[in-house]
Scaffold this active site. Structure first.
Site, PDB file in Angstrom:
ATOM      1  N   ASP A 174       0.809  -1.223   0.000  1.00  0.00           N
ATOM      2  CA  ASP A 174       0.000   0.000   0.000  1.00  0.00           C
ATOM      3  C   ASP A 174       0.841   1.273   0.000  1.00  0.00           C
ATOM      4  OD1 ASP A 174      -2.153  -1.685   0.197  1.00  0.00           O
ATOM      5  OD2 ASP A 174      -3.045  -0.687   1.926  1.00  0.00           O
ATOM      6  N   HIS A 209       3.617  -2.291   3.087  1.00  0.00           N
ATOM      7  CA  HIS A 209       3.641  -0.941   2.531  1.00  0.00           C
ATOM      8  C   HIS A 209       4.952  -0.662   1.808  1.00  0.00           C
ATOM      9  CE1 HIS A 209       0.598  -0.839   5.689  1.00  0.00           C
ATOM     10  NE2 HIS A 209       0.058   0.199   5.066  1.00  0.00           N
TER      11      HIS A 209
END
Length: 329
Positions: free
Chosen positions: A150, A297
């Site tokens: 992400d 992430h």
């Protein structure tokens, strides 16, 4: 002996005074005795009005003077009712923009009861009702895993792609629209190396559900357009992911109207909080189940711990017999 005569005017005055004195004595004598009729009248008198009502006078008028207790009698004060503060409408905000939400009771809107005798209209669904179609599994099932990253693209995207290529792993990148616009080369490399793209809104608003409908449409729809423009060649963007996993029936519908499905996860090692490389690795190893979706992430800050953890996780996954897959679509 000659009797003196009282003049007529003075005699009249004396006689009147004597009559008055006799009448007063008679009244006193009568009043000293209790009268049964007086007691009966008292028993039928109306109760003394309360302090909040007027008192009726002899002429039938109403007095506005409120009755007050005599000092020292009935002075027990009535305490003002204590109001308990109502709970705040908003829940505690996540510790970080990248925190995964804890499961909570569905948000509901209280509907007032209809008046007696009226026909109640059917209740309207709450705009903040929980989403029901969030995907949390790999497309193939079995001993597969879907890696998702992400908040990129960012400085860590290149090193992540290098590691994935080394192990022949495929992943899904949930991108911020603003970051995709700023790093189109990274977006194009992701696609060129066989990975897939996911819409993660324009600028990661949290909490997502507090935005108006129009703002949520813009966050999801504009991000999709920005990612497509950065990638070129009209890429397929199959999924969208709400910031913090804040999916609702409303934003799930918005994503579906734009041709995207809602993508969740099953494993969150909280790498965004930089808990330490070994903490990230251990979290994934302990919580991953076949067909699971792992959240990590490649953007949103310093992701050096994520990259270091990925160096350990990729060979471990291969050794455990996992193959790399994309999420359900």
């Amino acid at each position: 002996m000659v009797k003196s005569r009282i003049p007529a005017p003075r005699r009249s005055l004396l006689l009147g005074a004597s009559a008055l004195l006799g009448t007063s004595a008679l009244l006193v004598a009568c009043g000293a005795q209790s009268s049964p009729s007086a007691a009966g009248d008292a028993a039928h008198r109306p109760a003394v009005p309360s302090a909040s009502t007027g008192t009726t006078g002899a002429a039938g008028g109403t007095s506005s003077v409120a009755a007050r207790p005599t000092p020292g009698e009935g002075e027990e004060a009535t305490a003002a009712p204590v109001r308990t503060p109502e709970p705040s409408a908003s829940s505690t905000a996540p510790a970080s923009p990248y925190a995964s939400p804890t499961p909570s009771a569905p948000r509901t809107t209280a509907v007032p009861s209809p008046p007696a005798g009226s026909t109640a209209a059917p209740a309207q669904p709450s705009a903040h009702a929980p989403a029901t179609g969030v995907l949390r599994h790999t497309a193939s099932g079995g001993r597969t895993v879907a890696l998702t990253f992400d908040d990129g693209p960012g400085p860590a995207t290149g090193p992540v792609l290098d590691l994935l290529a080394q192990y022949g792993a495929k992943a899904t990148f949930c991108e911020i629209g603003d970051n995709a616009k700023a790093r189109p080369a990274a977006v194009q490399r992701i696609l060129a190396e066989g990975h897939r793209l996911c819409d993660h809104t324009v600028d990661h608003p949290q909490p997502m559900h507090t935005r108006s409908h129009e703002q949520q449409v813009a966050e999801i729809g504009d991000a999709k357009s920005m990612i497509e423009a950065a990638a070129g060649n009209n890429p397929a963007i199959t999924w969208w992911r709400a910031p913090g996993g804040d999916f609702t029936a409303e934003n799930e519908r918005i994503g579906a109207d734009l041709g995207m499905k809602s993508l969740g996860w099953t494993v969150d090692p909280r790498d965004w909080s930089r808990p330490g490389v070994q903490a990230i690795v251990s979290n994934v190893q302990q919580n991953l189940r076949p067909g699971g979706v792992v959240l990590m992430h490649d953007g949103g800050g310093d992701r050096s711990q994520t990259v270091a953890a990925l160096k350990q996780l990729l060979p471990w996954l291969v050794a455990q017999g996992y193959s790399f897959d994309f999420p359900q679509s």
